[in-house]
Design a protein around this motif. Structure first.
Motif, PDB file in Angstrom:
ATOM      1  N   THR A 168       0.828  -1.207   0.000  1.00 13.76           N
ATOM      2  CA  THR A 168       0.000   0.000   0.000  1.00 13.76           C
ATOM      3  C   THR A 168       0.864   1.259   0.000  1.00 13.76           C
ATOM      4  OG1 THR A 168       0.010  -0.009   2.394  1.00 13.76           O
ATOM      5  CG2 THR A 168      -1.797  -1.147   1.328  1.00 13.76           C
ATOM      6  N   GLY A 169       2.192   1.086  -0.073  1.00  8.21           N
ATOM      7  CA  GLY A 169       3.056   2.268  -0.078  1.00  8.21           C
ATOM      8  C   GLY A 169       3.746   2.481   1.255  1.00  8.21           C
ATOM      9  N   THR A 170       3.102   2.031   2.356  1.00 10.47           N
ATOM     10  CA  THR A 170       3.787   2.114   3.656  1.00 10.47           C
ATOM     11  C   THR A 170       3.948   0.692   4.181  1.00 10.47           C
ATOM     12  OG1 THR A 170       1.648   2.364   4.706  1.00 10.47           O
ATOM     13  CG2 THR A 170       2.897   4.382   4.363  1.00 10.47           C
ATOM     14  N   ILE A 171       4.980   0.472   4.983  1.00 11.09           N
ATOM     15  CA  ILE A 171       5.212  -0.876   5.517  1.00 11.09           C
ATOM     16  C   ILE A 171       4.163  -1.173   6.589  1.00 11.09           C
ATOM     17  CG2 ILE A 171       6.756  -2.213   7.002  1.00 11.09           C
ATOM     18  CD1 ILE A 171       8.082  -2.385   4.502  1.00 11.09           C
ATOM     19  N   ILE A 172       3.443  -2.300   6.402  1.00 16.52           N
ATOM     20  CA  ILE A 172       2.415  -2.707   7.375  1.00 16.52           C
ATOM     21  C   ILE A 172       2.815  -4.078   7.909  1.00 16.52           C
ATOM     22  CG2 ILE A 172       0.049  -3.584   7.494  1.00 16.52           C
ATOM     23  CD1 ILE A 172      -0.730  -1.306   5.594  1.00 16.52           C
ATOM     24  N   VAL A 173       2.741  -4.251   9.225  1.00 15.63           N
ATOM     25  CA  VAL A 173       3.056  -5.547   9.823  1.00 15.63           C
ATOM     26  C   VAL A 173       1.763  -6.112  10.397  1.00 15.63           C
ATOM     27  CG1 VAL A 173       4.429  -6.750  11.554  1.00 15.63           C
ATOM     28  CG2 VAL A 173       5.364  -4.743  10.420  1.00 15.63           C
ATOM     29  N   GLU A 174       1.356  -7.290   9.908  1.00 12.22           N
ATOM     30  CA  GLU A 174       0.105  -7.893  10.380  1.00 12.22           C
ATOM     31  C   GLU A 174       0.384  -9.291  10.877  1.00 12.22           C
ATOM     32  OE1 GLU A 174      -3.678  -6.912   7.741  1.00 12.22           O
ATOM     33  OE2 GLU A 174      -1.989  -7.613   6.543  1.00 12.22           O
ATOM     34  N   GLU A 175      -0.273  -9.687  11.971  1.00 12.55           N
ATOM     35  CA  GLU A 175      -0.113 -11.051  12.464  1.00 12.55           C
ATOM     36  C   GLU A 175      -1.034 -11.993  11.703  1.00 12.55           C
ATOM     37  OE1 GLU A 175       0.133 -13.624  16.570  1.00 12.55           O
ATOM     38  OE2 GLU A 175      -0.305 -11.496  16.708  1.00 12.55           O
ATOM     39  N   VAL A 176      -0.554 -13.205  11.431  1.00  8.88           N
ATOM     40  CA  VAL A 176      -1.387 -14.234  10.813  1.00  8.88           C
ATOM     41  C   VAL A 176      -2.221 -14.860  11.935  1.00  8.88           C
ATOM     42  CG1 VAL A 176      -1.346 -16.461   9.631  1.00  8.88           C
ATOM     43  CG2 VAL A 176       0.343 -14.699   9.045  1.00  8.88           C
ATOM     44  N   PRO A 177      -3.550 -14.784  11.840  1.00 11.44           N
ATOM     45  CA  PRO A 177      -4.354 -15.310  12.955  1.00 11.44           C
ATOM     46  C   PRO A 177      -4.397 -16.837  12.973  1.00 11.44           C
ATOM     47  CG  PRO A 177      -5.779 -14.428  11.241  1.00 11.44           C
ATOM     48  CD  PRO A 177      -4.372 -14.203  10.783  1.00 11.44           C
ATOM     49  N   GLY A 178      -4.592 -17.393  14.167  1.00 10.95           N
ATOM     50  CA  GLY A 178      -4.803 -18.843  14.300  1.00 10.95           C
ATOM     51  C   GLY A 178      -3.537 -19.644  14.074  1.00 10.95           C
ATOM     52  N   ASP A 179      -3.712 -20.950  13.854  1.00 10.46           N
ATOM     53  CA  ASP A 179      -2.579 -21.844  13.591  1.00 10.46           C
ATOM     54  C   ASP A 179      -2.087 -21.598  12.180  1.00 10.46           C
ATOM     55  OD1 ASP A 179      -2.821 -22.889  16.018  1.00 10.46           O
ATOM     56  OD2 ASP A 179      -3.478 -24.889  15.425  1.00 10.46           O
ATOM     57  N   PHE A 180      -0.847 -21.140  12.048  1.00 11.45           N
ATOM     58  CA  PHE A 180      -0.370 -20.831  10.701  1.00 11.45           C
ATOM     59  C   PHE A 180       0.133 -22.081   9.996  1.00 11.45           C
ATOM     60  CE2 PHE A 180       2.906 -19.677  13.844  1.00 11.45           C
ATOM     61  CZ  PHE A 180       3.899 -20.574  13.503  1.00 11.45           C
ATOM     62  N   THR A 181       0.157 -22.014   8.656  1.00 16.56           N
ATOM     63  CA  THR A 181       0.662 -23.127   7.855  1.00 16.56           C
ATOM     64  C   THR A 181       1.655 -22.561   6.841  1.00 16.56           C
ATOM     65  OG1 THR A 181      -0.999 -22.836   6.152  1.00 16.56           O
ATOM     66  CG2 THR A 181      -1.570 -24.314   7.967  1.00 16.56           C
ATOM     67  N   GLN A 182       2.294 -23.460   6.101  1.00 16.32           N
ATOM     68  CA  GLN A 182       3.287 -23.029   5.112  1.00 16.32           C
ATOM     69  C   GLN A 182       2.662 -22.091   4.074  1.00 16.32           C
ATOM     70  OE1 GLN A 182       5.060 -26.322   3.064  1.00 16.32           O
ATOM     71  NE2 GLN A 182       6.459 -25.072   1.856  1.00 16.32           N
ATOM     72  N   SER A 183       1.383 -22.295   3.755  1.00 17.45           N
ATOM     73  CA  SER A 183       0.776 -21.451   2.707  1.00 17.45           C
ATOM     74  C   SER A 183       0.513 -20.028   3.193  1.00 17.45           C
ATOM     75  CB  SER A 183      -0.500 -22.089   2.158  1.00 17.45           C
ATOM     76  OG  SER A 183      -1.382 -22.338   3.203  1.00 17.45           O
ATOM     77  N   ASP A 184       0.698 -19.766   4.511  1.00 13.96           N
ATOM     78  CA  ASP A 184       0.598 -18.387   5.005  1.00 13.96           C
ATOM     79  C   ASP A 184       1.865 -17.586   4.701  1.00 13.96           C
ATOM     80  OD1 ASP A 184      -2.007 -18.280   6.198  1.00 13.96           O
ATOM     81  OD2 ASP A 184      -1.268 -19.592   7.785  1.00 13.96           O
ATOM     82  N   LEU A 185       2.932 -18.272   4.262  1.00 14.58           N
ATOM     83  CA  LEU A 185       4.164 -17.554   3.901  1.00 14.58           C
ATOM     84  C   LEU A 185       3.943 -16.950   2.515  1.00 14.58           C
ATOM     85  CD1 LEU A 185       6.798 -20.228   5.051  1.00 14.58           C
ATOM     86  CD2 LEU A 185       6.257 -18.073   6.203  1.00 14.58           C
ATOM     87  N   ALA A 186       3.735 -15.632   2.467  1.00 13.13           N
ATOM     88  CA  ALA A 186       3.447 -14.973   1.193  1.00 13.13           C
ATOM     89  C   ALA A 186       4.753 -14.747   0.449  1.00 13.13           C
ATOM     90  CB  ALA A 186       2.746 -13.640   1.443  1.00 13.13           C
ATOM     91  N   THR A 187       4.864 -15.317  -0.751  1.00  3.88           N
ATOM     92  CA  THR A 187       6.142 -15.273  -1.477  1.00  3.88           C
ATOM     93  C   THR A 187       6.514 -13.859  -1.925  1.00  3.88           C
ATOM     94  OG1 THR A 187       4.974 -15.833  -3.493  1.00  3.88           O
ATOM     95  CG2 THR A 187       5.952 -17.651  -2.278  1.00  3.88           C
ATOM     96  N   ASP A 188       5.521 -12.935  -1.899  1.00  6.34           N
ATOM     97  CA  ASP A 188       5.858 -11.556  -2.287  1.00  6.34           C
ATOM     98  C   ASP A 188       6.014 -10.653  -1.064  1.00  6.34           C
ATOM     99  OD1 ASP A 188       3.209 -11.709  -1.600  1.00  6.34           O
ATOM    100  OD2 ASP A 188       2.468 -10.469  -3.255  1.00  6.34           O
ATOM    101  N   ASP A 189       6.218 -11.250   0.097  1.00  4.01           N
ATOM    102  CA  ASP A 189       6.400 -10.480   1.331  1.00  4.01           C
ATOM    103  C   ASP A 189       7.623 -10.975   2.084  1.00  4.01           C
ATOM    104  OD1 ASP A 189       4.225  -8.814   1.109  1.00  4.01           O
ATOM    105  OD2 ASP A 189       2.876 -10.093   2.260  1.00  4.01           O
ATOM    106  N   VAL A 190       7.946 -10.241   3.146  1.00  5.43           N
ATOM    107  CA  VAL A 190       8.930 -10.723   4.122  1.00  5.43           C
ATOM    108  C   VAL A 190       8.126 -11.090   5.359  1.00  5.43           C
ATOM    109  CG1 VAL A 190      10.846 -10.024   5.589  1.00  5.43           C
ATOM    110  CG2 VAL A 190      10.809  -9.310   3.206  1.00  5.43           C
ATOM    111  N   MET A 191       8.381 -12.263   5.950  1.00  7.97           N
ATOM    112  CA  MET A 191       7.613 -12.717   7.111  1.00  7.97           C
ATOM    113  C   MET A 191       8.520 -12.772   8.345  1.00  7.97           C
ATOM    114  SD  MET A 191       4.673 -13.480   5.423  1.00  7.97           S
ATOM    115  CE  MET A 191       3.672 -14.356   6.618  1.00  7.97           C
TER     116      MET A 191
END
Length: 718
Positions: free
Chosen positions: A615-638
Motif C-alpha cells: 500500500t506504499g507504507t510498511i504494514i506488519v500484520e499477524e497471521v491469525p490462528g494456527d499458521f501453515t506453510q501457505s501463510d508464507l506470502a512469497t511476495d512479502d517478508v515474514m
C-alpha cells in the motif's frame, strides 16, 4: 443462575460451537456454515481446547438491533457462569474482530446481507437460486462481504465472487496480486464445498474476459474503478498506549477510578481483590481483568462494565472488549506490563511450543540421532544437526576478517566481533553466525554486518545468516565445540597484545540448554547472580571455587572443569548451602538469588507476522490462528517469533523496500517487548533454503510447494 438448554452440550468436546440469536433465543448454526455471518444479527461462539480452557465470543453485526446485541451479552455472561467463570470473553464487532476469533476461520469470514428479522436462515442448501456478489479483501485475514450486485461494486485491485448458485465465478481485477488471488480461491472453494455440498461449478475469470453468464447476471459491463489502498491501518504507536483503572462497587454502584494514566504498568498494580479495566481505546481495545478474589457481582458485571466504559469515554462502537480471569491473560494484554511474569515463571529462558499448538503442548525431548527426520524436535531445540560439521571462525579486525587459532575456538571475548561459518551435510548447507560482543566498537559492528553479506555473496547467497548478541547464543552455536562449553568473557579481546588485565575476581555462570549444549558466561561477581538450577565458577586472587546449585546437572559440573582449565588454578567444589565464609566475602556478601526450581519449559505459542508495503507504507500484520506453510506470502517478508529467537523469512518476490525494512522491524519488535527480550538472535533465511529449525514450526512442510505455480495448482480444484 438460569442456564439455557443449549449449554448442556457446551464445551463438552474440543472445537468451535456457534449459536445465532433468534427472537432473543439461541439457535445452533450448522458446522458447514461456521464463518458465515448475517450483518443484521448477533452470535455467540464458544471455542473449547483440549485442556480444557474456553473462549467465549459475542459477535455483533453492523445492522444488528439493540435487543439482539443485549441478548447476546446476557447469554455470554450466563455461559461464562455455567463454565465456572474461567473462560476468556471477547466482544467482537463486524470488520474489527480479534485475531483469536479470526484464527478459527482459516478460509475466511463471509458477511451476508440481512438477518433473522428479514427471514434469512442458516441452512445448508443445494439452493441454485442464489444470486449474490461478495467482495474479498485481505492478505492475512480474509473477509468476503456481500455488496450490491452491480458493476459499480467492482474495482481493479481486488477479487470478487459472483455466486449464481450452480455456478460460482471468481473474478480477479487486473491489479490484484498473486497472493490475494490464492486467498480468494480458498473462499470460493469453501462456498462450493460447504454451502453447496460440493454441487456447484467453480470458474476463474480475469478482468476483461467475462463469460456471457456473468454479463447476463450483472448487466452490460461499465468502467471498472481503479484499486483502492487499504488505508484503515492505525498508527502503530497507538498499540502500546494505555491507561489502567480499577472497578469497585464498594459504594453500592459500579465506580471506575484511575490507577495509572499511562503504560507500561507493573504487574503488582493488579490486586487479586479487584477488577480492572486496561484502556487501549486509541487502538480500539479494552481489557477487563477479573481478580480471583473480587466479589461475585463485580466479576459477573465485567463485560457490562467494559461496555459502559466505552460509552462513557465516547469510544467507537467498534472497540473490542476482552474479559480475562487471572491466569488466562492474553499476549495482547501482557504486553502493557514491563515486568509481567506468569505464575511460577522464573527469569530463565522460556520455550515456545511445537505443533498441535493451542493448548496441547508437546515438549519434544532431545535426541541428536533423529535430528534430520524429526523437524519438530529440530525446531523446538533450535538444532539443524548435532554440531559435528566443519567450523571456521574469524575475528573482525580493522574492517577485515582475521582467522582465529582453532585451539581457542570455544572462547569469545566481549570486546570482539566474530564470524563463524558452519558447513554440514557434505558441505552442501551453510550457516554464518555473526557474534557481536557487548563491548565492541561501532565500527566493528558495522564491519561485521558488511563482512557477513560479503561472505554470504561469495557463497552464492545460500547460507542462513544468524545475528547473535553476546549472552543470547542459540543452542546450535553452543554445540559446535564438541564437548567443550562455549566460554564467553564479559570484555577484553583475543587479539595478540590486546588483552586487558582481567578483573581479580570473576564469576562464570554455566548452564546446559535443552539440547545438551553448555555455555559459560561471565557475569558480575555478586551473590545475587547465583541460580539454584546451575553451576558457577568463582575465581578470586587466592582460590577457585566450583559452586553446585541443588538443581544443577552432572554435565554442567563437567563443563566447569574446562572453565577452570582456561582460568588456571585448582578448584574446590562447594555445594549450595555449604559455602565457606571466603566464598561469600569474594562475592561482596550473601544476597537473595534465584531459588525457584527452573521452569525452563514455560510455553509460549509461536507467532507469524507478514511485512508488506503493497500500500506504499510498511504494514506488519499477524497471521491469525494456527499458521501453515501457505501463510508464507512469497511476495512479502515474514517474521516468525518462536520466543527465544526470531526468523526473518524473505519471499522470492519480496521487493527491495520490504527486504531492507524487515531487519529493522524485527529488531524494534524484540527491543520494544516489555518482557525484556532485547538482543535475541535474529535469523535471516531465504525462500527455498529453509533450515529444519524453521521448517519444524510448520506442520507437514512441503519442500516442493513453491516449485509449481500455487494458483495453477488451486485452479485445478476449480
Amino acid at each position: 443462575m438460569v442456564s439455557h438448554k443449549e449449554f448442556v452440550c457446551a464445551g463438552k468436546e474440543p472445537g468451535l460451537q456457534v449459536w445465532r440469536i433468534e427472537n432473543l433465543d439461541l439457535k445452533p448454526v450448522p458446522k458447514a456454515l461456521h464463518g458465515s455471518f448475517y450483518t443484521g444479527d448477533a452470535y455467540l461462539l464458544l471455542f473449547t481446547t483440549k485442556v480444557p480452557s474456553y473462549n467465549i465470543h459475542m459477535w455483533i453485526g453492523d445492522e444488528c438491533s439493540q435487543d439482539e446485541s443485549g441478548a447476546a451479552a446476557i447469554f455470554a455472561t450466563q455461559l461464562d457462569d455455567f463454565l465456572g467463570g474461567g473462560p476468556v470473553q471477547f466482544r467482537e464487532v463486524q470488520n474489527f474482530e480479534s485475531n483469536t476469533f479470526l484464527g478459527y476461520f482459516k478460509s475466511g469470514i463471509k458477511y451476508q446481507k440481512g438477518g433473522v428479522a428479514s427471514g434469512f436462515q442458516h441452512v445448508v442448501t443445494n439452493d441454485v437460486n442464489v444470486k449474490r456478489l461478495l467482495h474479498v479483501k485481505g492478505r492475512r485475514v480474509i473477509r468476503a462481504t456481500e455488496v450490491d450486485m452491480s458493476w459499480s461494486s467492482f474495482n481493479k485491485g481486488d477479487c470478487f465472487i459472483i455466486d449464481l448458485g450452480k455456478d460460482i465465478y471468481q473474478w480477479c481485477g487486473s491489479e490484484c496480486n498473486h497472493f490475494e488471488r490464492l486467498k480468494a480461491a480458498e473462499v470460493s472453494i469453501d462456498i462450493r464445498d460447504n454451502e453447496r455440498n460440493g454441487r456447484a461449478k467453480l470458474n476463474l475469470v480475469q478482468e476483461g474476459s467475462e463469460p456471457a453468464a456473468v454479463i447476463e447476471a450483472l448487466g452490460p459491463k461499465t468502467t471498472i474503478a481503479p484499486s483502492t489502498p487499504d488505508c484503515d491501518k492505525v498508527d502503530t504507536a497507538n498499540k502500546k498506549k494505555a491507561a489502567l483503572y480499577v472497578i469497585s462497587d464498594a459504594s453500592g454502584s459500579m465506580k471506575v477510578s484511575s490507577v495509572a494514566p499511562s503504560s507500561p504498568f507493573k504487574q503488582a498494580m493488579l490486586s487479586p481483590e479487584d477488577c480492572y479495566i486496561l484502556d487501549n481505546g486509541v487502538d480500539k481495545n479494552i481489557f477487563v481483568w477479573k481478580g480471583p478474589k473480587a466479589n461475585t457481582s463485580e466479576r459477573k458485571a465485567a463485560m457490562s462494565a467494559g461496555q459502559q466504559f466505552i460509552k462513557d469515554k465516547g469510544y467507537s462502537q467498534k472497540t473490542q472488549i476482552q474479559v480475562l480471569p487471572a491466569g488466562a491473560e492474553t499476549t495482547l494484554f501482557k504486553q502493557f506490563f514491563s515486568d509481567w511474569r506468569d505464575k511460577d515463571e522464573t527469569t530463565g529462558p522460556s520455550k515456545a511450543y511445537t505443533i498441535g499448538r493451542i493448548a496441547n503442548v508437546k515438549q519434544v525431548p532431545f535426541d541428536a540421532s533423529s535430528l534430520h527426520s524429526n523437524r519438530a524436535m529440530a525446531a523446538q531445540h533450535g538444532m539443524v544437526d548435532d554440531g559435528k560439521g566443519k567450523v571456521q571462525i574469524w575475528r573482525v579486525e580493522n574492517g577485515d576478517r582475521v582467522p582465529v587459532d582453532p585451539s581457542s575456538y570455544s572462547q569469545f571475548y566481549g570486546g570482539d566481533c566474530y564470524l563463524i561459518l558452519y558447513s554440514y551435510q557434505q558441505d552442501q548447507q551453510h550457516i554464518i553466525y555473526t557474534w557481536q560482543g557487548l563491548k565492541c566498537t561501532q565500527d566493528e559492528l558495522a564491519a561485521s554486518a558488511f563482512l557477513t553479506v560479503k561472505l554470504d555473496d561469495s557463497m552464492g547467497g545460500s547460507p542462513v545468516q544468524v545475528r547473535v548478541t553476546q549472552g543470547q547464543e542459540p543452542p546450535h552455536l553452543m554445540s559446535l565445540f564438541q564437548g567443550k562449553p562455549m566460554i564467553i568473557h564479559s570484555g577484553g579481546t583475543s587479539r595478540k597484545g590486546g588483552q586487558l588485565e582481567a578483573a581479580s575476581t570473576r564469576l562464570f555462570h554455566i548452564r546446559q540448554s535443552s539440547s545438551c549444549a553448555t555455555r559459560a558466561v561471565e557475569v558480575t561477581a555478586s551473590a545475587s547472580n547465583l541460580n539454584t538450577n546451575d553451576v558457577f565458577v568463582l575465581k578470586t586472587p587466592s582460590a577457585v571455587f566450583v559452586w553446585q546449585g541443588v538443581g544443577a546437572s552432572d554435565e554442567e559440573m563437567e563443563a566447569a572443569k574446562h572453565v577452570v582449565g582456561s582460568l588456571g588454578g585448582s578448584a574446590s567444589n562447594v555445594s549450595e548451602g555449604k559455602e565457606p565464609g571466603e566464598f561469600w566475602s569474594a562475592l561482596g556478601g550473601k544476597k537473595d538469588y534465584q531459588t525457584s526450581k527452573s521452569l525452563r519449559n514455560m510455553v509460549k505459542p509461536p507467532r507469524l507476522f507478514g511485512c508488506s508495503n503493497k500500500t506504499g507504507t510498511i504494514i506488519v500484520e499477524e497471521v491469525p490462528g494456527d499458521f501453515t506453510q501457505s501463510d508464507l506470502a512469497t511476495d512479502d517478508v515474514m517474521l516468525l517469533d518462536t520466543w527465544d529467537q526470531i526468523f526473518i523469512w524473505v519471499g522470492k518476490d519480496a521487493n527491495e523496500k520490504e527486504k531492507a525494512e524487515a531487519p529493522k522491524i524485527a529488531k524494534d519488535y524484540v527491543d520494544s517487548d516489555p518482557s525484556g527480550r532485547k538482543g535475541l538472535p535474529i535469523t535471516t533465511i531465504k525462500q527455498g533454503a529453509e533450515p529444519p529449525t524453521f521448517i519444524g514450526w510448520f506442520q507437514a512442510w512441503d519442500s516442493k510447494m513453491w516449485d509449481t505455480d500455487l494458483l495453477g495448482r488451486i485452479s485445478n480444484r476449480f
